[in-house]
Design a protein around this motif. Sequence first.
Motif, PDB file in Angstrom:
ATOM      1  N   THR A  93       0.729  10.504  45.961  1.00 42.62           N
ATOM      2  CA  THR A  93       0.773   9.689  44.752  1.00 42.62           C
ATOM      3  C   THR A  93      -0.656   9.357  44.393  1.00 42.62           C
ATOM      4  O   THR A  93      -1.388   8.782  45.203  1.00 42.62           O
ATOM      5  CB  THR A  93       1.567   8.395  44.988  1.00 42.62           C
ATOM      6  N   CYS A  96      10.416   6.559  45.884  1.00 42.31           N
ATOM      7  CA  CYS A  96       9.375   6.469  44.867  1.00 42.31           C
ATOM      8  C   CYS A  96       9.134   7.841  44.255  1.00 42.31           C
ATOM      9  O   CYS A  96       9.092   8.850  44.965  1.00 42.31           O
ATOM     10  CB  CYS A  96       8.074   5.944  45.480  1.00 42.31           C
ATOM     11  N   VAL A 108       7.017  10.141  40.941  1.00 40.94           N
ATOM     12  CA  VAL A 108       6.078  10.267  39.827  1.00 40.94           C
ATOM     13  C   VAL A 108       6.561  11.423  38.959  1.00 40.94           C
ATOM     14  O   VAL A 108       7.397  12.235  39.383  1.00 40.94           O
ATOM     15  CB  VAL A 108       4.632  10.515  40.308  1.00 40.94           C
ATOM     16  N   LEU A 112       4.355   4.918  39.044  1.00 41.65           N
ATOM     17  CA  LEU A 112       5.298   5.058  40.149  1.00 41.65           C
ATOM     18  C   LEU A 112       6.634   4.461  39.733  1.00 41.65           C
ATOM     19  O   LEU A 112       6.710   3.308  39.312  1.00 41.65           O
ATOM     20  CB  LEU A 112       4.761   4.337  41.389  1.00 41.65           C
ATOM     21  N   THR A 136       9.931   3.266  41.244  1.00 47.77           N
ATOM     22  CA  THR A 136      10.457   2.857  42.538  1.00 47.77           C
ATOM     23  C   THR A 136      11.905   2.419  42.384  1.00 47.77           C
ATOM     24  O   THR A 136      12.220   1.560  41.556  1.00 47.77           O
ATOM     25  CB  THR A 136       9.628   1.701  43.123  1.00 47.77           C
TER      26      THR A 136
END
Length: 336
Positions: free
Chosen positions: A259, A286, A288, A265, A267
């Motif tokens: 990351t 998590c 991206v 992000l 989550t």
Amino acid sequence: MSPVLDPAVAALLDNPTTTRLRPVFEGNNISFAIGFKHINYVAEAAVLSHFRAAGLSVGSMYKRFGLGFEVVELRSRLGALLDVDDEVEAEVTPATKDGATEFTFKVAQFVERDGERLKCATSTVRVALRIDDHIAASEAYPAGLERFAVRSLGSGDRLELAATPSPYGSLVEGRGTVGSDPVLDELIGEDNAFGWRWRMPYFYCHFNDRVQMSGFLRVMEEVEDLFLASRGLAIKEVLDTRNWIPVVTQSELRLLDETLMEEELYTVYTIENVFKSLLYTARMDCYVIRDGELVRTVTGTITHGYLTEHAPNEWSMATFDEATVSALSTPKRVDA
């Protein structure tokens, strides 16, 4: 015949070490106890000390070999409260399997309490050495270290993204989004889960580039805090009205991919079990967005309960009331 290892690498793989450490005062959030995040920090610090004892400190490996020290997995079981004034005796035992490309260490934390040696936590810590693109190595790797050097920290799951991401805004827009967000809505679906979207700050990162393990421990603590508030269980209110303080018995985090600094992000914090009206387990995932796909970069679990002070400085596990069980068990969407 096994290859001959450089003495420093052999020490990392074979020699147990013991170091004495104190938890950082920052972790003393409620009463005299140290929270789970900083207990994990002690485990990480013990492994860092193990590398120094072998002659391969984090700074020297970066400067000499262009390798960044990365904790890629951290699993801990907490057995007793760690006091803000405790001095921890941390034992690091190498447990790397033949042919493995990550170092594995078992870390046990001991304190002296009333004249007895008490084990307060045990951890498994896995470490990779990330080849850094920002600098060139000035020395060849010591014999045996090359197998732990990796070009990236993994290749997380790629998921096709149906939703159209909404703009985040500027870097100064605070703590991100916990309300309706198209990507979070897609990830959560009908699960008993909570979503949080936030841009990763540089102070959660290291080596100019990527979020480190301690940053994700902070994310885990923060998303738990936001989740509880969303379910009517804000920590301050529960402390004031029921005399309960949160306690963690187990935690686990694994880095699946990198990351990067200032990436957004996503989550997702999913409640998996509420059992015996004493504990609940949650999973944190998590993500991206890269090249139009969701990439899962981190996964982990945590087991939570509450302690109550039944006499001055004497604590025992609290039993959840029906309202708490319902709040934890019933999905609730947070409006934008």
